[in-house]
Design a protein around this motif. Structure first.
Motif, PDB file in Angstrom:
ATOM      1  N   GLU A  79     -11.746 -53.875   2.269  1.00 18.01           N
ATOM      2  CA  GLU A  79     -11.398 -53.019   1.125  1.00 18.01           C
ATOM      3  C   GLU A  79      -9.881 -52.859   1.011  1.00 18.01           C
ATOM      4  OE1 GLU A  79     -13.269 -49.097   0.945  1.00 18.01           O
ATOM      5  OE2 GLU A  79     -15.071 -50.112   1.712  1.00 18.01           O
ATOM      6  N   GLU A  82      -8.236 -55.928  -0.267  1.00 17.62           N
ATOM      7  CA  GLU A  82      -8.507 -56.109  -1.703  1.00 17.62           C
ATOM      8  C   GLU A  82      -7.525 -55.279  -2.534  1.00 17.62           C
ATOM      9  OE1 GLU A  82     -12.414 -54.755  -3.084  1.00 17.62           O
ATOM     10  OE2 GLU A  82     -12.590 -56.733  -3.995  1.00 17.62           O
ATOM     11  N   LEU A  83      -7.391 -54.009  -2.183  1.00 15.05           N
ATOM     12  CA  LEU A  83      -6.512 -53.135  -2.963  1.00 15.05           C
ATOM     13  C   LEU A  83      -5.047 -53.522  -2.771  1.00 15.05           C
ATOM     14  CD1 LEU A  83      -8.115 -49.581  -2.568  1.00 15.05           C
ATOM     15  CD2 LEU A  83      -8.325 -51.194  -4.458  1.00 15.05           C
ATOM     16  N   THR A  85      -3.866 -56.453  -1.974  1.00 20.74           N
ATOM     17  CA  THR A  85      -3.627 -57.736  -2.654  1.00 20.74           C
ATOM     18  C   THR A  85      -3.454 -57.489  -4.144  1.00 20.74           C
ATOM     19  OG1 THR A  85      -4.975 -58.854  -1.008  1.00 20.74           O
ATOM     20  CG2 THR A  85      -4.579 -60.039  -3.062  1.00 20.74           C
ATOM     21  N   LEU A  86      -4.269 -56.582  -4.662  1.00 19.65           N
ATOM     22  CA  LEU A  86      -4.208 -56.249  -6.089  1.00 19.65           C
ATOM     23  C   LEU A  86      -2.820 -55.708  -6.423  1.00 19.65           C
ATOM     24  CD1 LEU A  86      -7.354 -54.736  -7.616  1.00 19.65           C
ATOM     25  CD2 LEU A  86      -5.190 -54.120  -8.594  1.00 19.65           C
ATOM     26  N   LEU A  87      -2.330 -54.775  -5.626  1.00 16.98           N
ATOM     27  CA  LEU A  87      -0.997 -54.195  -5.883  1.00 16.98           C
ATOM     28  C   LEU A  87       0.074 -55.271  -5.769  1.00 16.98           C
ATOM     29  CD1 LEU A  87      -1.105 -50.768  -4.034  1.00 16.98           C
ATOM     30  CD2 LEU A  87      -1.414 -51.257  -6.454  1.00 16.98           C
ATOM     31  N   THR A  89      -0.153 -58.323  -6.385  1.00 17.53           N
ATOM     32  CA  THR A  89      -0.214 -59.304  -7.477  1.00 17.53           C
ATOM     33  C   THR A  89       0.353 -58.747  -8.777  1.00 17.53           C
ATOM     34  OG1 THR A  89      -2.253 -60.060  -6.441  1.00 17.53           O
ATOM     35  CG2 THR A  89      -1.807 -60.896  -8.633  1.00 17.53           C
ATOM     36  N   LEU A  90       0.342 -57.419  -8.904  1.00 20.44           N
ATOM     37  CA  LEU A  90       0.763 -56.815 -10.180  1.00 20.44           C
ATOM     38  C   LEU A  90       2.195 -57.220 -10.541  1.00 20.44           C
ATOM     39  CD1 LEU A  90      -0.589 -53.166 -10.226  1.00 20.44           C
ATOM     40  CD2 LEU A  90      -1.230 -55.100 -11.658  1.00 20.44           C
ATOM     41  N   PRO A  91       2.417 -57.655 -11.785  1.00 21.87           N
ATOM     42  CA  PRO A  91       3.762 -58.110 -12.177  1.00 21.87           C
ATOM     43  C   PRO A  91       4.738 -56.946 -12.379  1.00 21.87           C
ATOM     44  CG  PRO A  91       2.253 -58.273 -14.035  1.00 21.87           C
ATOM     45  CD  PRO A  91       1.434 -57.824 -12.863  1.00 21.87           C
ATOM     46  N   VAL A 105       4.226 -46.254  -0.678  1.00 18.67           N
ATOM     47  CA  VAL A 105       3.634 -47.544  -1.033  1.00 18.67           C
ATOM     48  C   VAL A 105       4.582 -48.216  -2.029  1.00 18.67           C
ATOM     49  CG1 VAL A 105       1.663 -48.734  -2.138  1.00 18.67           C
ATOM     50  CG2 VAL A 105       1.276 -46.675  -0.754  1.00 18.67           C
TER      51      VAL A 105
ATOM     52  N   HIS B  80      -6.944 -46.094   2.572  1.00 14.56           N
ATOM     53  CA  HIS B  80      -7.806 -46.441   1.432  1.00 14.56           C
ATOM     54  C   HIS B  80      -7.664 -45.389   0.330  1.00 14.56           C
ATOM     55  CE1 HIS B  80     -11.129 -48.118  -0.791  1.00 14.56           C
ATOM     56  NE2 HIS B  80     -11.618 -46.897  -0.911  1.00 14.56           N
ATOM     57  N   GLU B  82      -5.176 -43.492  -0.282  1.00 21.34           N
ATOM     58  CA  GLU B  82      -3.839 -43.563  -0.885  1.00 21.34           C
ATOM     59  C   GLU B  82      -3.810 -44.642  -1.970  1.00 21.34           C
ATOM     60  OE1 GLU B  82      -0.612 -44.767   1.778  1.00 21.34           O
ATOM     61  OE2 GLU B  82       0.484 -43.023   1.018  1.00 21.34           O
ATOM     62  N   LEU B  83      -4.313 -45.826  -1.625  1.00 26.76           N
ATOM     63  CA  LEU B  83      -4.268 -46.931  -2.591  1.00 26.76           C
ATOM     64  C   LEU B  83      -5.220 -46.665  -3.756  1.00 26.76           C
ATOM     65  CD1 LEU B  83      -4.054 -50.147  -0.365  1.00 26.76           C
ATOM     66  CD2 LEU B  83      -2.227 -48.921  -1.519  1.00 26.76           C
ATOM     67  N   LEU B  86      -3.801 -44.173  -6.033  1.00 23.85           N
ATOM     68  CA  LEU B  86      -2.712 -44.786  -6.800  1.00 23.85           C
ATOM     69  C   LEU B  86      -3.285 -45.540  -8.003  1.00 23.85           C
ATOM     70  CD1 LEU B  86       0.182 -46.188  -4.794  1.00 23.85           C
ATOM     71  CD2 LEU B  86      -0.367 -47.328  -6.893  1.00 23.85           C
ATOM     72  N   LEU B  87      -4.319 -46.332  -7.778  1.00 17.81           N
ATOM     73  CA  LEU B  87      -4.929 -47.095  -8.883  1.00 17.81           C
ATOM     74  C   LEU B  87      -5.527 -46.147  -9.903  1.00 17.81           C
ATOM     75  CD1 LEU B  87      -6.704 -50.053  -7.077  1.00 17.81           C
ATOM     76  CD2 LEU B  87      -4.517 -50.027  -8.262  1.00 17.81           C
ATOM     77  N   LEU B 163      -3.745 -62.440 -13.843  1.00 12.90           N
ATOM     78  CA  LEU B 163      -3.089 -63.094 -12.713  1.00 12.90           C
ATOM     79  C   LEU B 163      -4.092 -63.510 -11.649  1.00 12.90           C
ATOM     80  CD1 LEU B 163      -1.100 -60.136 -13.271  1.00 12.90           C
ATOM     81  CD2 LEU B 163       0.367 -62.057 -12.605  1.00 12.90           C
ATOM     82  N   PRO B 164      -3.922 -64.728 -11.117  1.00 10.41           N
ATOM     83  CA  PRO B 164      -4.809 -65.164 -10.016  1.00 10.41           C
ATOM     84  C   PRO B 164      -4.506 -64.371  -8.749  1.00 10.41           C
ATOM     85  CG  PRO B 164      -3.054 -66.765 -10.364  1.00 10.41           C
ATOM     86  CD  PRO B 164      -2.901 -65.731 -11.447  1.00 10.41           C
ATOM     87  N   VAL B 165      -5.539 -64.055  -7.978  1.00 14.36           N
ATOM     88  CA  VAL B 165      -5.362 -63.362  -6.693  1.00 14.36           C
ATOM     89  C   VAL B 165      -5.681 -64.366  -5.584  1.00 14.36           C
ATOM     90  CG1 VAL B 165      -6.262 -61.560  -5.167  1.00 14.36           C
ATOM     91  CG2 VAL B 165      -5.912 -61.069  -7.606  1.00 14.36           C
ATOM     92  N   VAL B 180      -6.615 -60.442 -11.244  1.00 14.41           N
ATOM     93  CA  VAL B 180      -6.395 -59.037 -11.622  1.00 14.41           C
ATOM     94  C   VAL B 180      -5.936 -59.025 -13.074  1.00 14.41           C
ATOM     95  CG1 VAL B 180      -4.026 -59.026 -10.680  1.00 14.41           C
ATOM     96  CG2 VAL B 180      -5.245 -56.885 -11.016  1.00 14.41           C
ATOM     97  N   ASN B 182      -4.319 -56.621 -16.092  1.00 12.76           N
ATOM     98  CA  ASN B 182      -3.556 -55.391 -16.332  1.00 12.76           C
ATOM     99  C   ASN B 182      -3.490 -55.197 -17.859  1.00 12.76           C
ATOM    100  OD1 ASN B 182      -0.237 -54.304 -15.186  1.00 12.76           O
ATOM    101  ND2 ASN B 182      -2.118 -53.188 -15.579  1.00 12.76           N
TER     102      ASN B 182
END
Lengths: 201, 201
Positions: A79, A82-83, A85-87, A89-91, A105, B80, B82-83, B86-87, B163-165, B180, B182
């Motif tokens: 988990e 996953e999170l 990696t997601l962050l 990847t964000l541009p 973070v 977990h 925290e992330l 954030l999302l 975007l590819p992960v 992902v 956005n």
């Protein structure tokens, strides 16, 4: 090394799993139990192939164990990966700060904007690097409301969404834990406007 | 209930901690060990105050244990939270899909855009809800490159960064795990343009 053990929810089973690890002088790193799925996950240092085969056989002989296999991650690690990696990847730049405006973070895009290494900024105050907004005063204000502001970082202009992060305390009451800052550069904003208009052609 | 145990890194200590839990018929939920900090964290079902006091005393008598105190979260849970907080806080919609275009992570802003409940969309294909981009074909393409596209959801227009992960497999080789997305709405884009221009006044 990590194992996924399919097993009955039997009291004391974790102990017997631990007995096997200790018999190989292995320091436990973590156990996670998912009673709903009838799964137990164990993480311990790697050992050589021969000893590993022996250990697996012993694990399978524990009463209540139905299957044992290796797994790449514990559920919490999967988990987390996953999170994060997601962050990653964000541009757009993404920064979380605690209630004292220290960075907790930060994703790669934000590190690039700040031109700083992860280790150099985590735990440090964001204030010194960003012009145009006083995070500390805002966090200490009576009403900590979401903002959309223009900021300057190393002479470059950004629009930032600045949002309070609330978390429930032990009694379930929401308390201010810090904030999240979402940076958008002028060029990315332009890129998005173009994409919008291109959709009309 | 969760305990933070300050202790020496002694082989078999986890077993003795487990022995105490089993003696109270308590099913283990998880153990996390941080050898660097000399900390062990244990999670188990809540028990009444009197028994809890007894259990704490027994824990403290284990050789190598220096201090025992309650804690709100295991380290992995804290990270977990925290992330995911954030999302949750991010104003723009954020969706992660796996290599089959099924939704794995989705934040509140994206749920609102899709007008769907979390349970109804997680694990389901995103394709049916979004017009303007074929995720499956893109994911199966030879070169899976980042895109900025205009999409339509329930008749509303969005710009999306897609975007590819990539994640490392067991051998460290980077493999495509999914993507992902956005989402930025027209109104939020306008809001950011205004904030940019306002900064010039």
């Amino acid at each position: 090394m990590r194992l996924e053990i399919q097993c009955q929810n039997r009291l004391g089973l974790a102990q017997e799993v631990l007995n096997v690890l200790v018999s190989y002088q292995l320091d436990l790193r973590g156990i996670e139990v998912d009673p709903g799925l009838g799964r137990m996950y164990v993480s311990f240092p790697t050992l050589n192939f021969e000893k590993f085969q022996e250990l697996m056989a012993k694990m399978r002989r524990i009463t209540g164990v139905e299957d044992v296999k290796t797994t790449a991650f514990l559920p919490s690690e999967r988990e987390h990966n996953e999170l994060s990696t997601l962050l990653k990847t964000l541009p757009d730049g993404l920064i979380a700060i605690d209630s004292k405006a220290n960075v907790t973070v930060i994703n790669d895009a934000a590190l690039e904007v700040l031109a700083v290494a992860y280790e150099a900024i985590v735990g440090q105050s964001l204030q010194g690097m960003v012009k145009g907004f006083n995070f500390q005063r805002w966090l200490e204000g009576d009403d900590v409301l979401a903002q959309t502001r223009r900021l300057e970082i190393h002479g470059k202009r950004f629009v930032a969404d600045i949002l309070p992060v609330m978390v429930p305390d032990e009694t379930g009451h929401e308390i201010l834990a810090g904030a999240v800052i979402n940076l958008k550069s002028e060029s990315r904003l332009g890129q998005h406007m173009v994409a919008f208009k291109k959709g009309d052609q």
